[in-house]
Write a protein that holds these residues in place. Sequence first.
Motif, PDB file in Angstrom:
ATOM      1  N   ILE A 187     -38.323  10.888  61.935  1.00  0.00           N
ATOM      2  CA  ILE A 187     -37.721  10.289  60.737  1.00  0.00           C
ATOM      3  C   ILE A 187     -36.260   9.948  60.995  1.00  0.00           C
ATOM      4  O   ILE A 187     -35.779   8.865  60.659  1.00  0.00           O
ATOM      5  CB  ILE A 187     -37.852  11.249  59.538  1.00  0.00           C
ATOM      6  CG1 ILE A 187     -39.301  11.297  59.054  1.00  0.00           C
ATOM      7  CG2 ILE A 187     -36.933  10.816  58.395  1.00  0.00           C
ATOM      8  CD1 ILE A 187     -39.566  12.376  58.020  1.00  0.00           C
ATOM      9  N   ARG A 188     -35.548  10.892  61.622  1.00  0.00           N
ATOM     10  CA  ARG A 188     -34.119  10.668  61.900  1.00  0.00           C
ATOM     11  C   ARG A 188     -33.930   9.431  62.786  1.00  0.00           C
ATOM     12  O   ARG A 188     -33.020   8.620  62.557  1.00  0.00           O
ATOM     13  CB  ARG A 188     -33.536  11.910  62.565  1.00  0.00           C
ATOM     14  CG  ARG A 188     -32.042  11.812  62.862  1.00  0.00           C
ATOM     15  CD  ARG A 188     -31.227  11.775  61.563  1.00  0.00           C
ATOM     16  NE  ARG A 188     -29.810  11.600  61.829  1.00  0.00           N
ATOM     17  CZ  ARG A 188     -28.959  12.597  62.055  1.00  0.00           C
ATOM     18  NH1 ARG A 188     -29.389  13.846  62.053  1.00  0.00           N
ATOM     19  NH2 ARG A 188     -27.687  12.357  62.268  1.00  0.00           N
TER      20      ARG A 188
ATOM     21  N   ILE B 230     -34.877   6.034  60.737  1.00  0.00           N
ATOM     22  CA  ILE B 230     -33.938   5.540  59.714  1.00  0.00           C
ATOM     23  C   ILE B 230     -32.580   5.158  60.295  1.00  0.00           C
ATOM     24  O   ILE B 230     -31.685   4.758  59.553  1.00  0.00           O
ATOM     25  CB  ILE B 230     -33.753   6.575  58.577  1.00  0.00           C
ATOM     26  CG1 ILE B 230     -33.147   7.884  59.107  1.00  0.00           C
ATOM     27  CG2 ILE B 230     -35.068   6.819  57.865  1.00  0.00           C
ATOM     28  CD1 ILE B 230     -32.825   8.892  58.005  1.00  0.00           C
TER      29      ILE B 230
ATOM     30  N   PRO C  95     -34.339   4.060  54.444  1.00  0.00           N
ATOM     31  CA  PRO C  95     -35.238   5.214  54.322  1.00  0.00           C
ATOM     32  C   PRO C  95     -36.499   5.002  53.488  1.00  0.00           C
ATOM     33  O   PRO C  95     -37.604   5.329  53.942  1.00  0.00           O
ATOM     34  CB  PRO C  95     -34.344   6.301  53.713  1.00  0.00           C
ATOM     35  CG  PRO C  95     -33.174   5.585  53.133  1.00  0.00           C
ATOM     36  CD  PRO C  95     -32.976   4.378  53.975  1.00  0.00           C
TER      37      PRO C  95
ATOM     38  N   ALA D 161     -40.253   4.905  54.977  1.00  0.00           N
ATOM     39  CA  ALA D 161     -41.257   5.905  54.612  1.00  0.00           C
ATOM     40  C   ALA D 161     -42.417   5.273  53.852  1.00  0.00           C
ATOM     41  O   ALA D 161     -43.592   5.588  54.098  1.00  0.00           O
ATOM     42  CB  ALA D 161     -40.608   7.002  53.770  1.00  0.00           C
TER      43      ALA D 161
ATOM     44  N   THR E 275     -36.772  12.085  53.811  1.00  0.00           N
ATOM     45  CA  THR E 275     -36.328  10.897  54.548  1.00  0.00           C
ATOM     46  C   THR E 275     -34.927  10.477  54.117  1.00  0.00           C
ATOM     47  O   THR E 275     -34.070  10.179  54.954  1.00  0.00           O
ATOM     48  CB  THR E 275     -37.323   9.748  54.330  1.00  0.00           C
ATOM     49  OG1 THR E 275     -38.644  10.176  54.706  1.00  0.00           O
ATOM     50  CG2 THR E 275     -36.938   8.540  55.164  1.00  0.00           C
ATOM     51  N   TRP E 276     -34.682  10.459  52.805  1.00  0.00           N
ATOM     52  CA  TRP E 276     -33.363  10.083  52.315  1.00  0.00           C
ATOM     53  C   TRP E 276     -32.303  11.085  52.764  1.00  0.00           C
ATOM     54  O   TRP E 276     -31.210  10.706  53.204  1.00  0.00           O
ATOM     55  CB  TRP E 276     -33.379   9.989  50.785  1.00  0.00           C
ATOM     56  CG  TRP E 276     -32.087   9.520  50.214  1.00  0.00           C
ATOM     57  CD1 TRP E 276     -31.707   8.230  49.974  1.00  0.00           C
ATOM     58  CD2 TRP E 276     -30.972  10.344  49.823  1.00  0.00           C
ATOM     59  NE1 TRP E 276     -30.435   8.188  49.459  1.00  0.00           N
ATOM     60  CE2 TRP E 276     -29.951   9.470  49.354  1.00  0.00           C
ATOM     61  CE3 TRP E 276     -30.732  11.710  49.817  1.00  0.00           C
ATOM     62  CZ2 TRP E 276     -28.726   9.943  48.898  1.00  0.00           C
ATOM     63  CZ3 TRP E 276     -29.506  12.184  49.370  1.00  0.00           C
ATOM     64  CH2 TRP E 276     -28.520  11.310  48.907  1.00  0.00           C
TER      65      TRP E 276
ATOM     66  N   GLU F 161     -32.162  13.003  55.338  1.00  0.00           N
ATOM     67  CA  GLU F 161     -31.861  13.023  56.771  1.00  0.00           C
ATOM     68  C   GLU F 161     -30.831  11.967  57.165  1.00  0.00           C
ATOM     69  O   GLU F 161     -30.402  11.932  58.324  1.00  0.00           O
ATOM     70  CB  GLU F 161     -33.139  12.880  57.599  1.00  0.00           C
ATOM     71  CG  GLU F 161     -33.945  14.162  57.659  1.00  0.00           C
ATOM     72  CD  GLU F 161     -34.899  14.208  58.836  1.00  0.00           C
ATOM     73  OE1 GLU F 161     -34.551  13.712  59.926  1.00  0.00           O
ATOM     74  OE2 GLU F 161     -36.001  14.765  58.656  1.00  0.00           O
ATOM     75  N   GLN F 162     -30.404  11.134  56.238  1.00  0.00           N
ATOM     76  CA  GLN F 162     -29.261  10.265  56.518  1.00  0.00           C
ATOM     77  C   GLN F 162     -27.988  11.092  56.673  1.00  0.00           C
ATOM     78  O   GLN F 162     -27.038  10.662  57.334  1.00  0.00           O
ATOM     79  CB  GLN F 162     -29.070   9.259  55.370  1.00  0.00           C
ATOM     80  CG  GLN F 162     -30.211   8.281  55.201  1.00  0.00           C
ATOM     81  CD  GLN F 162     -29.991   7.377  54.007  1.00  0.00           C
ATOM     82  OE1 GLN F 162     -29.693   6.192  54.148  1.00  0.00           O
ATOM     83  NE2 GLN F 162     -30.128   7.941  52.820  1.00  0.00           N
TER      84      GLN F 162
ATOM     85  N   SER G 244     -31.979  16.767  61.577  1.00  0.00           N
ATOM     86  CA  SER G 244     -33.412  16.985  61.392  1.00  0.00           C
ATOM     87  C   SER G 244     -33.788  18.462  61.476  1.00  0.00           C
ATOM     88  O   SER G 244     -34.655  18.933  60.731  1.00  0.00           O
ATOM     89  CB  SER G 244     -34.201  16.174  62.425  1.00  0.00           C
ATOM     90  OG  SER G 244     -33.888  16.587  63.750  1.00  0.00           O
TER      91      SER G 244
ATOM     92  N   GLU H  71     -32.612  -1.960  49.155  1.00  0.00           N
ATOM     93  CA  GLU H  71     -32.655  -1.675  50.602  1.00  0.00           C
ATOM     94  C   GLU H  71     -32.924  -2.921  51.436  1.00  0.00           C
ATOM     95  O   GLU H  71     -32.643  -2.921  52.644  1.00  0.00           O
ATOM     96  CB  GLU H  71     -33.715  -0.605  50.889  1.00  0.00           C
ATOM     97  CG  GLU H  71     -33.298   0.791  50.462  1.00  0.00           C
ATOM     98  CD  GLU H  71     -34.233   1.870  50.980  1.00  0.00           C
ATOM     99  OE1 GLU H  71     -33.873   3.047  50.882  1.00  0.00           O
ATOM    100  OE2 GLU H  71     -35.325   1.541  51.510  1.00  0.00           O
TER     101      GLU H  71
ATOM    102  N   SER I 100     -36.398   3.061  66.895  1.00  0.00           N
ATOM    103  CA  SER I 100     -36.775   3.186  65.492  1.00  0.00           C
ATOM    104  C   SER I 100     -38.193   2.670  65.252  1.00  0.00           C
ATOM    105  O   SER I 100     -38.969   3.271  64.499  1.00  0.00           O
ATOM    106  CB  SER I 100     -35.794   2.418  64.602  1.00  0.00           C
ATOM    107  OG  SER I 100     -34.539   3.056  64.560  1.00  0.00           O
TER     108      SER I 100
END
Length: 322
Positions: A29-30, A33, A38, A42, A89-90, A92-93, A97, A203, A216
Amino acid sequence: MGSEPPSRIKLFFAFAAIYILWGSTYLAIRIAIDTIPPFLMAGSRLFTAGAILYALGVRVGHPRPTRLHWRNAALAAIPLFVFGNGGVTWAEQAVPSGAASLVIATLPAWLLLLDWGYGGRAAPRFVELLGLGIGLSGVAVLSAPGGINPIGIGVLLFAAIAWAVGSLLNRYSELPPSPVRVAGMQMLIGGLVMVVFGLALGETQRLNFAAISVKSMAAWVYLAIAALVAIPAYTWLLTVTSPALVGTYAFVNPVVAVFLGWGAALLGWVVADEIASERTGIAAGLVVLGVMLLVWPRKKPEAAQQARSTEPTEVAAVGAGE
């Protein structure tokens, strides 16, 4: 499955999927994104995986879901995927992780409390309450001043609670008997809602297809494949064993996530804050210890009776007392 108990080999592979595959998704995920927003990331990967699973259910001739099935699937999909996976997911911005996986490791605590309050489970024992306190103290260490982003930690705690709510809705709601069909329905719903949410948040203004990195894109593909395998396994496990036992994946995932995060940072795949600090190490020890106490097995009444019995009169006395 019918009334027959699941085979050990099926249980082994199902637990391996949620232990190892899910542990690796935090890092994936890290990486994903880094160049994909995110919620669009996802939502699109879950919608894609859900469409594949749903089509597979149609191909093998599973019965068509009823309106009640769709309603119950949606009620569980929103906390599971929109709030749960979307929240992770959001967050991890701003949160590494490995640290994110440690906060989500509190999941068994929320499963325990919610299943006790609404699922008819026996009241928590002292050792479980002790584990709850120790685990949450680990989260407090992470989010104390000078530590991990407190807003990110708060979102992750909310995501863990939401995932627990969705898991229990899956366990106690009337849904199709096929875990593949259920997972497909819920990922379709959750993925679609997240994509709409991402569009509403603007987004698309941050989405530049030409700027999406190979890393990514590879992470997105890996996450979609992991969802195809791990989420049906998780859904199935919830129907054949206890939520607390299924929740044990939460203390294996951080081990996988932290080690993968270290390796990725050292290789330059992600930013260097993936290398755990002393604070993260202390928090990890507290969270893992707390979760281990939370899933400490309850002694079955018949086993306790047999262990304490030395002659027939004692067995009768124990039976009457319980």
